[in-house]
Design a protein around this motif. Sequence first.
Motif, PDB file in Angstrom:
ATOM      1  N   GLY A  25       0.828  -1.193   0.000  1.00 52.57           N
ATOM      2  CA  GLY A  25       0.000   0.000   0.000  1.00 52.57           C
ATOM      3  C   GLY A  25       0.865   1.247   0.000  1.00 52.57           C
ATOM      4  O   GLY A  25       2.007   1.232   0.461  1.00 52.57           O
ATOM      5  N   VAL A  26       0.326   2.325  -0.518  1.00 53.70           N
ATOM      6  CA  VAL A  26       1.072   3.573  -0.627  1.00 53.70           C
ATOM      7  C   VAL A  26       0.993   4.326   0.701  1.00 53.70           C
ATOM      8  O   VAL A  26      -0.059   4.380   1.329  1.00 53.70           O
ATOM      9  CB  VAL A  26       0.510   4.434  -1.770  1.00 53.70           C
ATOM     10  CG1 VAL A  26       1.306   5.701  -1.931  1.00 53.70           C
ATOM     11  CG2 VAL A  26       0.512   3.642  -3.057  1.00 53.70           C
ATOM     12  N   ALA A  27       2.106   4.903   1.120  1.00 56.39           N
ATOM     13  CA  ALA A  27       2.152   5.651   2.376  1.00 56.39           C
ATOM     14  C   ALA A  27       1.526   7.030   2.204  1.00 56.39           C
ATOM     15  O   ALA A  27       1.399   7.546   1.093  1.00 56.39           O
ATOM     16  CB  ALA A  27       3.599   5.794   2.831  1.00 56.39           C
ATOM     17  N   GLY A  28       1.152   7.633   3.311  1.00 57.45           N
ATOM     18  CA  GLY A  28       0.663   9.005   3.304  1.00 57.45           C
ATOM     19  C   GLY A  28      -0.790   9.141   2.914  1.00 57.45           C
ATOM     20  O   GLY A  28      -1.179  10.156   2.345  1.00 57.45           O
ATOM     21  N   LYS A  29      -1.620   8.133   3.214  1.00 59.79           N
ATOM     22  CA  LYS A  29      -3.015   8.167   2.785  1.00 59.79           C
ATOM     23  C   LYS A  29      -3.997   8.029   3.944  1.00 59.79           C
ATOM     24  O   LYS A  29      -5.149   7.680   3.746  1.00 59.79           O
ATOM     25  CB  LYS A  29      -3.270   7.019   1.801  1.00 59.79           C
ATOM     26  CG  LYS A  29      -2.541   7.150   0.493  1.00 59.79           C
ATOM     27  CD  LYS A  29      -3.217   8.135  -0.412  1.00 59.79           C
ATOM     28  CE  LYS A  29      -4.571   7.593  -0.787  1.00 59.79           C
ATOM     29  NZ  LYS A  29      -5.294   8.433  -1.688  1.00 59.79           N
ATOM     30  N   ARG A  30      -3.558   8.280   5.160  1.00 70.03           N
ATOM     31  CA  ARG A  30      -4.422   8.058   6.320  1.00 70.03           C
ATOM     32  C   ARG A  30      -5.183   9.309   6.746  1.00 70.03           C
ATOM     33  O   ARG A  30      -6.367   9.244   7.016  1.00 70.03           O
ATOM     34  CB  ARG A  30      -3.602   7.549   7.504  1.00 70.03           C
ATOM     35  CG  ARG A  30      -2.942   6.218   7.264  1.00 70.03           C
ATOM     36  CD  ARG A  30      -3.953   5.117   7.205  1.00 70.03           C
ATOM     37  NE  ARG A  30      -3.291   3.838   6.997  1.00 70.03           N
ATOM     38  CZ  ARG A  30      -3.908   2.744   6.631  1.00 70.03           C
ATOM     39  NH1 ARG A  30      -5.200   2.750   6.425  1.00 70.03           N
ATOM     40  NH2 ARG A  30      -3.243   1.628   6.454  1.00 70.03           N
ATOM     41  N   HIS A  31      -4.489  10.412   6.828  1.00 73.10           N
ATOM     42  CA  HIS A  31      -5.133  11.635   7.309  1.00 73.10           C
ATOM     43  C   HIS A  31      -4.411  12.833   6.713  1.00 73.10           C
ATOM     44  O   HIS A  31      -3.407  12.688   6.029  1.00 73.10           O
ATOM     45  CB  HIS A  31      -5.132  11.691   8.850  1.00 73.10           C
ATOM     46  CG  HIS A  31      -3.775  11.642   9.463  1.00 73.10           C
ATOM     47  ND1 HIS A  31      -3.099  12.742   9.880  1.00 73.10           N
ATOM     48  CD2 HIS A  31      -2.941  10.595   9.701  1.00 73.10           C
ATOM     49  CE1 HIS A  31      -1.921  12.388  10.369  1.00 73.10           C
ATOM     50  NE2 HIS A  31      -1.797  11.095  10.264  1.00 73.10           N
ATOM     51  N   ARG A  32      -4.967  14.026   6.937  1.00 71.54           N
ATOM     52  CA  ARG A  32      -4.433  15.287   6.406  1.00 71.54           C
ATOM     53  C   ARG A  32      -4.362  15.276   4.881  1.00 71.54           C
ATOM     54  O   ARG A  32      -3.433  15.799   4.274  1.00 71.54           O
ATOM     55  CB  ARG A  32      -3.059  15.593   7.006  1.00 71.54           C
ATOM     56  CG  ARG A  32      -3.125  15.891   8.495  1.00 71.54           C
ATOM     57  CD  ARG A  32      -1.787  16.144   9.095  1.00 71.54           C
ATOM     58  NE  ARG A  32      -1.166  17.318   8.490  1.00 71.54           N
ATOM     59  CZ  ARG A  32       0.034  17.762   8.807  1.00 71.54           C
ATOM     60  NH1 ARG A  32       0.742  17.148   9.714  1.00 71.54           N
ATOM     61  NH2 ARG A  32       0.536  18.821   8.226  1.00 71.54           N
ATOM     62  N   LEU A  33      -5.353  14.685   4.239  1.00 72.02           N
ATOM     63  CA  LEU A  33      -5.363  14.626   2.783  1.00 72.02           C
ATOM     64  C   LEU A  33      -5.826  15.938   2.157  1.00 72.02           C
ATOM     65  O   LEU A  33      -5.688  16.118   0.950  1.00 72.02           O
ATOM     66  CB  LEU A  33      -6.258  13.476   2.309  1.00 72.02           C
ATOM     67  CG  LEU A  33      -5.742  12.082   2.653  1.00 72.02           C
ATOM     68  CD1 LEU A  33      -6.750  11.039   2.249  1.00 72.02           C
ATOM     69  CD2 LEU A  33      -4.414  11.824   1.991  1.00 72.02           C
TER      70      LEU A  33
END
Length: 66
Positions: A25-33
């Motif tokens: 899975g790609v990182a940086g996709k949980r919050h603060r999008l």
Amino acid sequence: MPKLKTKSGVKKRFKMTATGKLKAGVAGKRHRLISHNGKYIRQNRGTKVMSEADAKIIKSWLPYGL
């Protein structure tokens, strides 16, 4: 000789393709999008095939594959 254990975190985070490449899975996709633009969010949807250098390290933690 006893069986080698697979890293439990690797089992949960990675999948192997039929040709032996690793998907993650790609990182940086949980919050603060909201701070990312739509193109970034679209392009990082789903999973990506890992680079050979990173995959070599991960495969060392998978003695019998996935």
